[in-house]
Design a protein around this motif. Structure first.
Motif, PDB file in Angstrom:
ATOM      1  N   ARG A 175      -1.364  -3.088 -10.403  1.00  0.00           N
ATOM      2  CA  ARG A 175      -0.739  -2.903  -9.085  1.00  0.00           C
ATOM      3  C   ARG A 175      -1.515  -1.910  -8.229  1.00  0.00           C
ATOM      4  N   GLN A 176      -1.932  -0.822  -8.807  1.00  0.00           N
ATOM      5  CA  GLN A 176      -2.701   0.173  -8.063  1.00  0.00           C
ATOM      6  C   GLN A 176      -3.988  -0.442  -7.524  1.00  0.00           C
ATOM      7  N   SER A 177      -4.677  -1.207  -8.355  1.00  0.00           N
ATOM      8  CA  SER A 177      -5.952  -1.804  -7.944  1.00  0.00           C
ATOM      9  C   SER A 177      -5.733  -2.903  -6.910  1.00  0.00           C
ATOM     10  N   PHE A 200      -3.707  -9.802  -9.905  1.00  0.00           N
ATOM     11  CA  PHE A 200      -2.524 -10.454  -9.346  1.00  0.00           C
ATOM     12  C   PHE A 200      -1.258 -10.143 -10.144  1.00  0.00           C
ATOM     13  N   ASP A 201      -1.373  -9.847 -11.434  1.00  0.00           N
ATOM     14  CA  ASP A 201      -0.208  -9.504 -12.258  1.00  0.00           C
ATOM     15  C   ASP A 201       0.599  -8.353 -11.668  1.00  0.00           C
ATOM     16  N   GLY A 202      -0.041  -7.518 -10.857  1.00  0.00           N
ATOM     17  CA  GLY A 202       0.645  -6.335 -10.333  1.00  0.00           C
ATOM     18  C   GLY A 202       1.614  -6.618  -9.211  1.00  0.00           C
ATOM     19  N   ILE A 203       1.658  -7.830  -8.708  1.00  0.00           N
ATOM     20  CA  ILE A 203       2.431  -8.064  -7.494  1.00  0.00           C
ATOM     21  C   ILE A 203       3.936  -8.144  -7.745  1.00  0.00           C
ATOM     22  N   ARG A 204       4.365  -8.739  -8.860  1.00  0.00           N
ATOM     23  CA  ARG A 204       5.802  -8.886  -9.117  1.00  0.00           C
ATOM     24  C   ARG A 204       6.253  -8.361 -10.479  1.00  0.00           C
ATOM     25  N   HIS A 235       0.819  -1.213   0.000  1.00  0.00           N
ATOM     26  CA  HIS A 235       0.000   0.000   0.000  1.00  0.00           C
ATOM     27  C   HIS A 235       0.855   1.266   0.000  1.00  0.00           C
ATOM     28  N   CYS A 236       2.070   1.182   0.548  1.00  0.00           N
ATOM     29  CA  CYS A 236       2.975   2.336   0.536  1.00  0.00           C
ATOM     30  C   CYS A 236       3.609   2.521  -0.839  1.00  0.00           C
ATOM     31  N   SER A 237       3.828   1.408  -1.546  1.00  0.00           N
ATOM     32  CA  SER A 237       4.524   1.478  -2.835  1.00  0.00           C
ATOM     33  C   SER A 237       3.736   2.241  -3.889  1.00  0.00           C
TER      34      SER A 237
END
Length: 517
Positions: free
Chosen positions: A291-293, A424-428, A276-278
């Motif tokens: 990633r934002q979502s 989930f694509d936004g995680i890595r 959430h900080c990133s």
């Protein structure tokens, strides 16, 4: 201000970010690395404090605290840094308070539940562990039932696999211990994936046989970050430097600007801040919607921890392990739906100074209560379990991680329904020259210190592969990943079946004896 240049800028001086910096410098010493930390200290979600103790002062962890034999990434790092571990004390009677709030004692991993509830618990655990095995660690969406599970809350899944109130209360306590979130707030798929990344659900809540609370670190866990800082050079770790923006509009470099107005020019960035900080920084171009979502739909948990030091470990002398599990019991003050104690463990240090470590039940309510009232309530509740000696500590301290700057909660972000299926694509997945680290991005022991280490190693390897393609990686990350054990049969489930089965056989024999005679 002048512009500082380096090959890599790492955002966050927690274990993930500092592990990434350490690995880059170890594999490629000529690479210049700067670590920018928003807080005035290193350590992230680890925080070790000096407290008055029976023998002067000693160190205790108000943040991350435990490691276990299956967490190979953090164990590698501890060995690398020469840090010792020791076993969590478990000998003696355990205490539990759920349902009607009556306190019961027991001497095994089995909770002291009625026979039907034990059978229900064993059946529920068996169903859950079978589901966990169906969720791949690398990508939960690959499970055949991913959409089904991601469209229901964990509370709905709990109700689907269990029937008795005692079983559901026990399950809720376990989830609160693990994540600091209520089951109605979590995607069932997230929970199953989280368990899969630990090998099993049981591994998350157990304190022996490879469970997450198996070992403690002598001297506290913040020293990991402090020693890593020494190794990469204190001059390369800049504190009180929150990042404001990350600009990638130049083709071959990235411009990182801090809130203080300082500019840092680099070739690659590793953002190792919590999920959430990133996304709270300004990105040019904007970060992907995935990633934002994902961050928007992944609230951070709320664990509220306390440490109580004593002159002696009286609970051990009286035959207790110090382990207490409950749902808070009956309300004791206005404004709080329950008493304060959810979980207690023996916290005698590696140097022999007695203490108990605990977590508040209903943390979101108890955090609003004055410290002195919280302290008095905890000590009074503790005397109901361990006797009047508990009312006379040397020192009491607690830490509310929701007010910790640049954290806003602990231990980890947890996805709500549908978040994993869509985002989930936004995680890595890197955002051009920005790579992601942090325990939330781990594929093993996500949410734990070991997950932070794995994520830092992975991000470092990703950047090194792009920065210096001619450098051959050492294969250490893959070696540690490959040590992850296959899920084993559950000792708790097996014990439940054995005890409940024996009780049923005994009851049937008694009935037959009575009927035939």
């Amino acid at each position: 201000m002048t512009e500082r240049e380096s090959d890599v800028v790492i955002i966050g001086a927690g274990i993930a970010g500092l592990t990434a910096a350490y690995r880059i410098k170890k594999l490629f010493p000529k690479c210049s690395v700067l670590v920018l930390e928003a807080k005035d200290r290193v350590g992230g979600r680890t925080y070790t404090v000096d407290l008055t103790a029976a023998n002067g002062t000693d160190k205790w962890d108000l943040g991350g605290q435990w490691v276990c034999r299956h967490q190979h990434h953090i164990l590698w790092l501890l060995e690398e840094l020469g840090i010792e571990t020791y076993k969590q004390w478990l000998d003696g009677k355990k205490l539990m308070q759920i349902g009607g709030h009556r306190i019961k004692s027991h001497n095994s991993n089995l909770p002291p539940l009625p026979l039907l509830s034990l059978l229900d618990l064993g059946r529920a655990l068996d169903k859950i562990e079978n589901m966990v095995k169906q969720v791949p660690r690398d990508d939960p969406r690959l499970s055949k039932r991913a959409n089904e599970w991601d469209n229901m809350t964990l509370e709905a899944l709990r109700d689907q696999v269990s029937y008795t109130h005692a079983t559901r209360d026990t399950f809720d306590i376990a989830i609160a211990m693990i994540s600091g979130i209520r089951p109605r707030e979590i995607s069932a798929l997230h929970f199953l994936h989280y368990s899969s990344m630990a090998g099993s659900f049981e591994n998350l809540f157990e304190a022996d046989n490879g469970g997450a609370q198996e070992w403690k670190v002598k001297g506290g866990l913040q020293q990991v970050s402090e020693l890593l800082t020494d190794k990469i050079g204190k001059e390369n770790v800049i504190l009180s430097e929150p990042v404001k923006s990350i600009d990638q509009t130049e083709e071959t470099s990235v411009l990182v600007t801090s809130e203080t107005g300082q500019n840092y020019r680099c070739k690659y960035v590793i953002n190792a801040s919590p999920l959430h900080c990133s996304v709270a920084m300004d990105y040019k171009p904007s970060i992907p919607l995935t990633r934002q979502s994902l961050a928007n739909r992944s609230p951070v948990g709320h664990l509220f921890k306390f440490i109580i030091t004593y002159k002696k470990a009286f609970w051990r002398e009286n035959g207790f392990s110090g382990e207490i599990l409950g749902n808070g019991g009956a309300p004791v003050i206005p404004g709080c739906d329950s008493g304060p104690i959810q979980l207690i463990y023996d916290s005698v240090t590696g140097y022999g100074n007695p203490a108990l470590v605990g977590f508040y039940a209903n943390a979101w309510q108890w955090r609003l209560v004055d410290l002195e009232v919280r302290k008095a309530s905890v000590l009074k509740h503790l005397t109901e379990f361990l006797g009047e000696e508990a009312a006379n500590p040397i020192h009491f301290i607690d830490k509310d991680w929701t007010i910790e700057p640049f954290n806003g909660g602990c231990p980890v972000n947890t996805a709500t329904t549908s978040a994993l299926s869509f985002f989930f694509d936004g995680i890595r997945t890197p955002h051009d020259r920005v790579h992601w680290a942090g325990t939330e991005s781990a594929t093993q022991w996500n949410g734990y210190l070991s997950g932070a280490v794995q994520s830092g190693m992975r991000a470092a390897d990703e950047v090194l592969t792009r920065l210096t393609p001619e450098i051959k990686l050492d294969g250490l990350l893959q070696e540690l990943d490959n040590k992850f054990p296959e899920p084993s049969s559950s000792s708790v489930r097996g014990a439940v079946v054995m005890v409940a089965g024996s009780a049923m056989v005994a009851g049937l024999c008694m009935f037959m004896y009575w009927y035939l005679t």
